[in-house]
Design a protein around this motif. Sequence first.
Motif, short mmCIF file in Angstrom:
data_model
loop_
_atom_site.label_atom_id
_atom_site.label_comp_id
_atom_site.label_asym_id
_atom_site.label_seq_id
_atom_site.Cartn_x
_atom_site.Cartn_y
_atom_site.Cartn_z
N ASN A 183 6.35 -7.93 1.37
CA ASN A 183 7.44 -6.96 1.48
C ASN A 183 6.87 -5.56 1.31
O ASN A 183 5.65 -5.37 1.14
N GLU A 184 7.72 -4.57 1.33
CA GLU A 184 7.25 -3.18 1.28
C GLU A 184 6.49 -2.88 0.00
O GLU A 184 5.45 -2.20 0.00
N GLU A 185 6.98 -3.43 -1.10
CA GLU A 185 6.33 -3.22 -2.40
C GLU A 185 4.94 -3.86 -2.42
O GLU A 185 3.97 -3.25 -2.90
N ASP A 186 4.85 -5.07 -1.90
CA ASP A 186 3.55 -5.76 -1.83
C ASP A 186 2.56 -4.94 -1.00
O ASP A 186 1.41 -4.73 -1.42
N ALA A 187 2.99 -4.52 0.17
CA ALA A 187 2.11 -3.81 1.09
C ALA A 187 1.60 -2.51 0.49
O ALA A 187 0.41 -2.18 0.61
N GLU A 188 2.48 -1.78 -0.17
CA GLU A 188 2.06 -0.51 -0.77
C GLU A 188 1.08 -0.74 -1.91
O GLU A 188 0.07 -0.03 -2.05
N ASN A 189 1.35 -1.76 -2.72
CA ASN A 189 0.46 -2.06 -3.84
C ASN A 189 -0.93 -2.48 -3.36
O ASN A 189 -1.95 -2.04 -3.89
N LEU A 190 -0.97 -3.33 -2.33
CA LEU A 190 -2.24 -3.78 -1.79
C LEU A 190 -3.02 -2.62 -1.18
O LEU A 190 -4.24 -2.52 -1.34
N LYS A 191 -2.33 -1.74 -0.47
CA LYS A 191 -3.03 -0.60 0.11
C LYS A 191 -3.60 0.30 -0.98
O LYS A 191 -4.77 0.72 -0.90
N ASN A 192 -2.81 0.60 -2.01
CA ASN A 192 -3.31 1.42 -3.11
C ASN A 192 -4.53 0.80 -3.77
O ASN A 192 -5.49 1.49 -4.13
N TYR A 193 -4.49 -0.50 -3.93
CA TYR A 193 -5.61 -1.23 -4.52
C TYR A 193 -6.87 -1.09 -3.66
O TYR A 193 -7.96 -0.80 -4.16
N LEU A 194 -6.71 -1.29 -2.37
CA LEU A 194 -7.87 -1.28 -1.48
C LEU A 194 -8.48 0.11 -1.32
O LEU A 194 -9.70 0.26 -1.32
N VAL A 195 -7.64 1.13 -1.19
CA VAL A 195 -8.19 2.47 -0.98
C VAL A 195 -8.77 3.05 -2.27
O VAL A 195 -9.52 4.03 -2.23
N SER A 196 -8.45 2.44 -3.41
CA SER A 196 -8.99 2.95 -4.68
C SER A 196 -10.20 2.16 -5.15
O SER A 196 -10.65 2.32 -6.28
N GLY A 197 -10.74 1.30 -4.29
CA GLY A 197 -11.99 0.63 -4.62
C GLY A 197 -11.95 -0.88 -4.61
O GLY A 197 -12.98 -1.51 -4.82
N GLY A 198 -10.78 -1.47 -4.42
CA GLY A 198 -10.66 -2.92 -4.43
C GLY A 198 -11.14 -3.57 -3.14
O GLY A 198 -11.39 -2.89 -2.13
N PHE A 199 -11.25 -4.87 -3.18
CA PHE A 199 -11.73 -5.65 -2.04
C PHE A 199 -10.96 -6.97 -2.01
O PHE A 199 -10.78 -7.62 -3.04
N ILE A 200 -10.52 -7.38 -0.82
CA ILE A 200 -9.83 -8.65 -0.65
C ILE A 200 -10.60 -9.51 0.35
O ILE A 200 -10.94 -9.04 1.44
N HIS A 201 -10.84 -10.75 -0.03
CA HIS A 201 -11.38 -11.74 0.90
C HIS A 201 -10.27 -12.74 1.22
O HIS A 201 -9.75 -13.41 0.32
N ILE A 202 -9.89 -12.81 2.48
CA ILE A 202 -8.90 -13.79 2.95
C ILE A 202 -9.66 -14.87 3.71
O ILE A 202 -10.29 -14.58 4.73
N ASP A 203 -9.58 -16.09 3.22
CA ASP A 203 -10.28 -17.21 3.85
C ASP A 203 -9.23 -18.13 4.46
O ASP A 203 -8.48 -18.79 3.74
N ASP A 204 -9.19 -18.16 5.78
CA ASP A 204 -8.21 -19.00 6.48
C ASP A 204 -8.58 -20.46 6.30
O ASP A 204 -9.58 -20.93 6.83
N ASN A 205 -7.72 -21.16 5.57
CA ASN A 205 -7.94 -22.59 5.32
C ASN A 205 -7.39 -23.44 6.46
O ASN A 205 -7.40 -24.66 6.39
#
Length: 206
Positions: free
Chosen positions: A78-100
């Motif tokens: 949702n909008e809240e999720d997307a904004e939080n994830l973007k803030n996390y990534l642009v501030s130094g975070g990293f996400i690995h999505i592994d398609d199972n």
Amino acid sequence: MICLTSTFSFAQDVAILKYKGGGDWYSNPTALPNLVKFCNDNINTNINENIQTVETNSIDIFQFPLLHMTGHGNVFFNEEDAENLKNYLVSGGFIHIDDNYGMEPYVRKELKKVFPNNELIEISKDHPIFNSVYDFPNGLPKIHEHDGKAPQAFGIFHESRLVLLFTFESDLGDGWEDTEVHNDPQEVRERALKMGANIIKYAFEN
């Protein structure tokens, strides 16, 4: 709307990302603990082996330099999720999505909410993520067969930094699981764990 002022934590810890949509975010339960142990034993990391779960809209994600996300089906931000994830990534975070297996169409759609102006682009085989510890000159290894397609690594970049890795038609997480789960040969599991170690090393240092 979330307004985050927290500074990003650079502790050596990883977490599983719990997302909405009904997909099995909890799949491959032994995968990340096994990868963390492999890294601690082989590449001089000191990662907490008690793996936590964090939700997409939680400020807790900022405690972890790397989030791991997997599953087989639907994903929804949702909008809240997307904004939080973007803030996390642009501030130094990293996400690995592994398609199972089965995540790809949902992931592509939902990531447009996080980065509307960025596309998932295929990562070249000479990218540092393929040799940060172990050399993979041919790029992402194939661990499990699904549709007979070649494995692909896609990414989203922010200001030239790779902030999100999407591994497709590889199924690294299955190779990280306990041996008896999939009965993979040792050399297959080792390839998966070594590529996972590359991802962790890269995420911690970039």
